[in-house]
Design a protein around this motif. Structure first.
Motif, PDB file in Angstrom:
ATOM      1  N   VAL A 123       1.329   9.260   8.981  1.00 37.08           N
ATOM      2  CA  VAL A 123       2.512   9.214   7.934  1.00 37.08           C
ATOM      3  C   VAL A 123       2.039   9.821   7.062  1.00 37.08           C
ATOM      4  N   TYR A 171       9.856   8.308   3.982  1.00 38.13           N
ATOM      5  CA  TYR A 171       9.548   7.352   5.054  1.00 38.13           C
ATOM      6  C   TYR A 171       9.818   8.659   6.300  1.00 38.13           C
ATOM      7  N   GLU A 195       8.480   7.543  11.263  1.00 39.11           N
ATOM      8  CA  GLU A 195       6.644   6.841  11.978  1.00 39.11           C
ATOM      9  C   GLU A 195       7.331   6.137  13.576  1.00 39.11           C
TER      10      GLU A 195
END
Length: 221
Positions: A59, A153, A178
């Protein structure tokens, strides 16, 4: 894993500070006990550091470059501390370098945590700013529309096919996330209801909203 590693390193630094006091006060027995504790905690910290790197690697694309840099510097310093402890035989020199590198490690770790925290707050702000207007395809010309949305993200890129005023297909070209993979089912909901303002997939709300926003971006553009 990062939080666990942070607490372990905190314990490690607390033991180091305690050792400085025991040495100055000539408390040899306490110093030996702390030394044993320090070695065990350091071993655990190194193991957690390796696990942290393994879990974080997939990530890293969504993190600031400064997170990567400070992380690498921290790993290099940790490796340096371990190396110096075994290579330098002279106790005084070894202790001096250990303290210098430990102080540097503390500064780097604080920077790493601060940068990560700033990035997470920015991500939360971006998520809060997402507005789903509920665009439908009734007035759109037939064709394929491409859109994307990025909040750091999470990133989604979609290709939306419109025919006879209806969304007939949504291809999720890219979805970086994620733990939001279940959100990919949201495209079926959008096609079924012919609207972008549909309920998010339970347990993957943020990824759902990013995908919906990517679809809206495609239809708006």
């Amino acid at each position: 894993m990062g939080i666990v590693l942070g607490y372990i390193l905190l314990v490690c630094f607390c033991i180091l500070f305690a050792k400085v006091l025991t040495r100055k006060l000539h408390l040899k027995r306490a110093d030996k006990i702390l030394m044993k504790m320090h070695k065990k905690v350091c071993v655990i910290a190194v193991i957690c550091c390796v696990l942290h790197m393994i879990f974080v690697f997939p990530v890293l694309w969504g993190r600031s470059v400064y997170v990567l840099v400070t992380g690498i510097v921290a790993v290099v310093i940790i490796a340096g501390i371990i190396l110096f402890c075994y290579v330098i035989k002279e106790k005084t020199v070894r202790l001096r370098w250990h303290r210098i590198l430990s102080a540097g490690l503390l500064v780097v770790i604080i920077l790493h945590i601060v940068i990560c925290s700033i990035g997470f707050v920015k991500y939360q702000d971006q998520m809060s700013a997402i507005q789903i207007s509920g665009i439908d395809a009734h007035e759109l010309a037939d064709g394929t529309y491409v859109g994307s949305y990025d909040v750091g993200y999470i990133y989604a890129k979609v290709e939306v096919t419109v025919k006879s005023g209806k969304i007939v297909d949504i291809e999720l070209i890219e979805h970086k996330n994620e733990k939001g993979e279940p959100a990919e089912k949201i495209v079926d909901k959008i096609i079924k209801e012919q609207n972008t303002d549909v309920d998010a997939v339970s347990g993957a709300t943020n990824s759902s909203n990013v995908i919906k926003k990517a679809v809206e971006e495609a239809l708006q553009n």
